[in-house]
Design an enzyme around this catalytic site. Sequence first.
Site, PDB file in Angstrom:
ATOM      1  N   GLY A  12       0.836  -1.198   0.000  1.00 29.30           N
ATOM      2  CA  GLY A  12       0.000   0.000   0.000  1.00 29.30           C
ATOM      3  C   GLY A  12       0.864   1.238   0.000  1.00 29.30           C
ATOM      4  O   GLY A  12       2.052   1.191  -0.321  1.00 29.30           O
ATOM      5  N   CYS A  13       0.300   2.336   0.372  1.00 34.95           N
ATOM      6  CA  CYS A  13       1.008   3.614   0.379  1.00 34.95           C
ATOM      7  C   CYS A  13       2.330   3.496   1.129  1.00 34.95           C
ATOM      8  O   CYS A  13       2.372   3.021   2.264  1.00 34.95           O
ATOM      9  CB  CYS A  13       0.123   4.681   1.027  1.00 34.95           C
ATOM     10  SG  CYS A  13       0.913   6.285   1.159  1.00 34.95           S
ATOM     11  N   PHE A  14       3.397   3.922   0.493  1.00 30.93           N
ATOM     12  CA  PHE A  14       4.714   3.730   1.093  1.00 30.93           C
ATOM     13  C   PHE A  14       4.973   4.598   2.309  1.00 30.93           C
ATOM     14  O   PHE A  14       5.835   4.295   3.126  1.00 30.93           O
ATOM     15  CB  PHE A  14       5.841   3.863   0.079  1.00 30.93           C
ATOM     16  CG  PHE A  14       5.822   5.018  -0.895  1.00 30.93           C
ATOM     17  CD1 PHE A  14       5.291   6.256  -0.605  1.00 30.93           C
ATOM     18  CD2 PHE A  14       6.397   4.830  -2.145  1.00 30.93           C
ATOM     19  CE1 PHE A  14       5.319   7.297  -1.519  1.00 30.93           C
ATOM     20  CE2 PHE A  14       6.440   5.865  -3.076  1.00 30.93           C
ATOM     21  CZ  PHE A  14       5.898   7.106  -2.750  1.00 30.93           C
TER      22      PHE A  14
END
Length: 164
Positions: A12-14
């Site tokens: 997912g979002c880093f």
Amino acid sequence: MSTNKKAYIAGGCFWGMEDLFRVRPGIKDTEVGYIGGENEHPTYRSHPGHAEGIEITYDPTETSFKHILDYFFRIHNPTTVDRQGNDVGSSYRSAIFFQNDEEKTEAEDIIKIVNASHKWDGQVATTLEPYSKFWAAEPEHQDYLIKKPNGYTCHFERFDQSFI
């Protein structure tokens, strides 16, 4: 001579992944970026097929690839395909980018353990992909949640106990 190793994961979002991993025992450095995609020199605005990933530098005398993966499966939902929280698309897939057969085997073993635990409602959908070039994200994405402590994240510790 450094004995540090690197691990490459996406979940997912880093931003959120980096924020949680940076403070783990044995983790020496984190960097967010793009991995597993189609274009050279990807950017936030142009990274077709790349996952938002994280490069983790760790000291293998203090932690292990297996322990990194254990934590990875506790801080994101590995049962969703191309989605974490509000983020949808292949950029947000759950993936482990293995660098050799040993890492691939350890990843397969951890996935079996996570599935057998039945802690998640579904089966792990995390892909195992051979390592490809990791491209560091733009400076504004590095350490994002330190710079913006109230910024967006969908990552948190979902289980107190380890899978292993």
